[in-house]
Design an enzyme around this catalytic site. Structure first.
Site, PDB file in Angstrom:
ATOM      1  N   VAL A 111      -1.933 -12.148  10.308  1.00 15.63           N
ATOM      2  CA  VAL A 111      -1.130 -11.170   9.578  1.00 15.63           C
ATOM      3  C   VAL A 111      -1.467  -9.767  10.085  1.00 15.63           C
ATOM      4  O   VAL A 111      -2.633  -9.405  10.229  1.00 15.63           O
ATOM      5  CB  VAL A 111      -1.396 -11.283   8.063  1.00 15.63           C
ATOM      6  CG1 VAL A 111      -0.711 -10.161   7.300  1.00 15.63           C
ATOM      7  CG2 VAL A 111      -0.911 -12.634   7.544  1.00 15.63           C
ATOM      8  N   LEU A 170     -12.298  -4.730  19.370  1.00 18.84           N
ATOM      9  CA  LEU A 170     -11.463  -3.530  19.381  1.00 18.84           C
ATOM     10  C   LEU A 170     -11.798  -2.654  20.572  1.00 18.84           C
ATOM     11  O   LEU A 170     -12.969  -2.440  20.897  1.00 18.84           O
ATOM     12  CB  LEU A 170     -11.694  -2.725  18.088  1.00 18.84           C
ATOM     13  CG  LEU A 170     -11.072  -1.330  18.029  1.00 18.84           C
ATOM     14  CD1 LEU A 170      -9.560  -1.423  17.882  1.00 18.84           C
ATOM     15  CD2 LEU A 170     -11.670  -0.518  16.874  1.00 18.84           C
ATOM     16  N   ARG A 196     -26.363  -3.501  18.291  1.00 18.54           N
ATOM     17  CA  ARG A 196     -25.553  -3.863  17.122  1.00 18.54           C
ATOM     18  C   ARG A 196     -25.897  -5.277  16.656  1.00 18.54           C
ATOM     19  O   ARG A 196     -26.002  -5.535  15.448  1.00 18.54           O
ATOM     20  CB  ARG A 196     -24.072  -3.760  17.474  1.00 18.54           C
ATOM     21  CG  ARG A 196     -23.129  -4.000  16.331  1.00 18.54           C
ATOM     22  CD  ARG A 196     -21.693  -3.812  16.778  1.00 18.54           C
ATOM     23  NE  ARG A 196     -21.347  -2.408  16.884  1.00 18.54           N
ATOM     24  CZ  ARG A 196     -20.186  -1.963  17.352  1.00 18.54           C
ATOM     25  NH1 ARG A 196     -19.272  -2.816  17.778  1.00 18.54           N
ATOM     26  NH2 ARG A 196     -19.932  -0.682  17.401  1.00 18.54           N
ATOM     27  N   ARG A 228       0.826  -1.205   0.000  1.00 18.60           N
ATOM     28  CA  ARG A 228       0.000   0.000   0.000  1.00 18.60           C
ATOM     29  C   ARG A 228       0.866   1.263   0.000  1.00 18.60           C
ATOM     30  O   ARG A 228       2.050   1.231   0.299  1.00 18.60           O
ATOM     31  CB  ARG A 228      -0.904   0.029   1.238  1.00 18.60           C
ATOM     32  CG  ARG A 228      -2.059  -0.932   1.197  1.00 18.60           C
ATOM     33  CD  ARG A 228      -2.822  -0.944   2.515  1.00 18.60           C
ATOM     34  NE  ARG A 228      -2.044  -1.535   3.612  1.00 18.60           N
ATOM     35  CZ  ARG A 228      -2.465  -1.590   4.871  1.00 18.60           C
ATOM     36  NH1 ARG A 228      -3.632  -1.068   5.201  1.00 18.60           N
ATOM     37  NH2 ARG A 228      -1.719  -2.161   5.803  1.00 18.60           N
ATOM     38  N   TYR A 240      -0.659   4.653  10.807  1.00 19.40           N
ATOM     39  CA  TYR A 240      -1.127   3.658  11.766  1.00 19.40           C
ATOM     40  C   TYR A 240       0.037   3.333  12.694  1.00 19.40           C
ATOM     41  O   TYR A 240       1.119   2.976  12.226  1.00 19.40           O
ATOM     42  CB  TYR A 240      -1.577   2.376  11.057  1.00 19.40           C
ATOM     43  CG  TYR A 240      -2.877   2.501  10.299  1.00 19.40           C
ATOM     44  CD1 TYR A 240      -4.063   2.769  10.964  1.00 19.40           C
ATOM     45  CD2 TYR A 240      -2.917   2.328   8.917  1.00 19.40           C
ATOM     46  CE1 TYR A 240      -5.267   2.894  10.266  1.00 19.40           C
ATOM     47  CE2 TYR A 240      -4.110   2.442   8.215  1.00 19.40           C
ATOM     48  CZ  TYR A 240      -5.285   2.727   8.898  1.00 19.40           C
ATOM     49  OH  TYR A 240      -6.463   2.845   8.207  1.00 19.40           O
ATOM     50  N   LYS A 253       1.817   1.987   7.447  1.00 17.92           N
ATOM     51  CA  LYS A 253       2.116   1.193   8.644  1.00 17.92           C
ATOM     52  C   LYS A 253       3.109   1.898   9.565  1.00 17.92           C
ATOM     53  O   LYS A 253       3.803   2.829   9.175  1.00 17.92           O
ATOM     54  CB  LYS A 253       2.677  -0.176   8.244  1.00 17.92           C
ATOM     55  CG  LYS A 253       1.633  -1.077   7.605  1.00 17.92           C
ATOM     56  CD  LYS A 253       0.420  -1.299   8.511  1.00 17.92           C
ATOM     57  CE  LYS A 253       0.737  -2.119   9.739  1.00 17.92           C
ATOM     58  NZ  LYS A 253      -0.438  -2.292  10.628  1.00 17.92           N
ATOM     59  N   HIS A 312      -0.551   1.794  16.324  1.00 20.54           N
ATOM     60  CA  HIS A 312      -0.887   0.623  17.163  1.00 20.54           C
ATOM     61  C   HIS A 312       0.123   0.438  18.289  1.00 20.54           C
ATOM     62  O   HIS A 312       0.689  -0.638  18.483  1.00 20.54           O
ATOM     63  CB  HIS A 312      -0.967  -0.640  16.296  1.00 20.54           C
ATOM     64  CG  HIS A 312      -2.016  -0.579  15.233  1.00 20.54           C
ATOM     65  ND1 HIS A 312      -3.368  -0.614  15.525  1.00 20.54           N
ATOM     66  CD2 HIS A 312      -1.920  -0.492  13.884  1.00 20.54           C
ATOM     67  CE1 HIS A 312      -4.064  -0.547  14.396  1.00 20.54           C
ATOM     68  NE2 HIS A 312      -3.206  -0.455  13.388  1.00 20.54           N
ATOM     69  N   ASP A 360      -3.151  -6.428  15.227  1.00 28.16           N
ATOM     70  CA  ASP A 360      -2.432  -5.154  15.280  1.00 28.16           C
ATOM     71  C   ASP A 360      -2.406  -4.581  16.688  1.00 28.16           C
ATOM     72  O   ASP A 360      -1.470  -3.867  17.062  1.00 28.16           O
ATOM     73  CB  ASP A 360      -3.092  -4.130  14.349  1.00 28.16           C
ATOM     74  CG  ASP A 360      -2.596  -4.224  12.919  1.00 28.16           C
ATOM     75  OD1 ASP A 360      -1.498  -4.772  12.717  1.00 28.16           O
ATOM     76  OD2 ASP A 360      -3.294  -3.761  12.014  1.00 28.16           O
ATOM     77  N   GLU A 370      -5.487   5.326  13.856  1.00 30.96           N
ATOM     78  CA  GLU A 370      -6.461   4.431  14.489  1.00 30.96           C
ATOM     79  C   GLU A 370      -7.121   5.004  15.739  1.00 30.96           C
ATOM     80  O   GLU A 370      -8.102   4.451  16.230  1.00 30.96           O
ATOM     81  CB  GLU A 370      -5.814   3.075  14.821  1.00 30.96           C
ATOM     82  CG  GLU A 370      -4.827   3.088  15.979  1.00 30.96           C
ATOM     83  CD  GLU A 370      -3.427   3.460  15.567  1.00 30.96           C
ATOM     84  OE1 GLU A 370      -2.518   3.338  16.414  1.00 30.96           O
ATOM     85  OE2 GLU A 370      -3.212   3.865  14.390  1.00 30.96           O
TER      86      GLU A 370
END
Length: 351
Positions: free
Chosen positions: A294, A236, A200, A17, A95, A76, A97, A266, A119
């Site tokens: 991953v 999350l 939800r 990306r 990002y 990343k 994390h 992550d 994030e």
């Protein structure tokens, strides 16, 4: 005062990306900023150097030149080989994390950099810079889950005439979980959604995203996971480590050859047996269960993911370049001038 923006090439394993596509770079140039794009930064996502030059970017010969800009925008978290580029007068937007990356957090603190995280940026109760990649990751979870089921137990998600479909359990029905559930339902699997938010769950059931719902509890998760062919973890907590909702004993009760896809990896993962994997080595087997963990799942679909991320990031990036205290950036500042300033992040890494 930000005058220049740097766009380095991503170097994390399997990461193709790019944070800004040419359209986004054009917006930055039109806003009055010099944009330095590392040579071939966008090639993995289908964007050439000429595409960037055509919208007014300057092509930098190497990473050092892009990191010399006032503000660096990435996909990343910086890899260890990039930490040497950190400096006190640099602003970073990516990002991060950090709850799962204490060593990176220390490097950022020690450098005095201002680090803003995609994030943790909040808007109208949502996470607008996390959502597009959560959507891509969720859609991918159903695809990779189906793929590794074939290699494991040999179960087809949709079953066949006279053969029942696979059972899929999705834990956490946010954006990623919802997309994973939709993907699995699209392949005719039976899908159970698990969440603490009953509204939800109600909406997911009414919309046909799932075939069944469960209010989250250890007992409910234990029973659901035991009978599952595929478990997708998508829990999350913004800025914090993901809660461990699927315990080792739960995994041990699963059928041999079943599959776990932990999309929360992550942030440390929401499944006790999860550990980070890469695109080069995406899976491992533990307790007879295939684990796919991953840490940059959307990197598999770099053009779609880059365009989606870029569209979300560029308005915030321009605001950040003009005024780091803009209220539209609420929650994104994680580290500033040697201090962890986001309270949840600070608590997560014990500082």
């Amino acid at each position: 005062m930000v005058q220049s923006i740097g766009l380095p090439k991503e170097i994390k394993d399997g990461e193709r990306r790019v944070a800004l596509d040419p359209s986004a770079v054009k917006s930055c140039v039109q806003a009055g900023f010099d944009v330095f794009v590392e040579t071939n930064a966008g090639v993995g996502a289908g964007f050439s150097n000429a595409d960037y030059e055509g919208v007014g970017a300057k092509i930098a010969a190497n990473a050092k030149e892009t990191w010399a800009a006032d503000l660096v925008v990435k996909v990343k978290e910086p890899q260890e080989s990039e930490w040497g580029f950190f400096r006190r007068d640099l602003t970073l937007f990516a990002y991060l994390h950090l709850a799962a990356e204490p060593a990176l957090a220390k490097a950022l603190v020690d450098s005095g950099i201002d680090a803003f995280a995609y994030e943790t940026l909040e808007e109208k109760g949502g996470l607008p810079l996390l959502a597009p990649m959560s959507e891509v990751a969720g859609r991918t979870a159903a695809i990779v889950g189906a793929h590794y089921l074939a290699a494991g137990s040999g179960v087809l998600l949709g079953g066949s005439a006279g053969v029942p479909p696979a059972r899929v359990v999705v834990i956490g029905m946010g954006v990623a979980g919802t997309m994973a559930a939709r993907g699995a339902r699209g392949m005719d699997a039976e899908v159970t959604g698990v969440d603490i938010d009953l509204h939800r769950l109600y909406m997911a059931h009414q919309e046909g995203t799932v075939t069944a719902t469960l209010a989250s509890s250890e007992h409910a998760i234990s029973e659901a996971v035991r009978d599952a062919d595929l478990v997708v973890g998508a829990a999350l907590v913004t800025g914090a480590k993901a809660p461990k909702l699927v315990l080792r004993d739960h995994v041990a009760s699963m059928k041999p050859g079943s599959v776990i896809v932990d999309l929360a990896i992550d942030q440390g993962g929401c499944i006790e047996t999860s550990r980070p994997t890469s695109h080069s080595e995406p899976i491992y087997e533990e307790l007879g269960v295939i684990h796919y963990c991953v840490t940059n799942v959307p990197g598999q679909y770099p053009k779609t993911a880059s365009r989606a991320l870029s569209a979300a990031v560029v308005p915030k990036l321009v605001r950040l370049a003009r005024d780091p205290e803009d209220p539209m950036l609420t929650g994104s500042l994680n580290i500033s001038k040697g201090e962890i300033v986001h309270p949840v992040v600070a608590q997560a890494i014990g500082r």
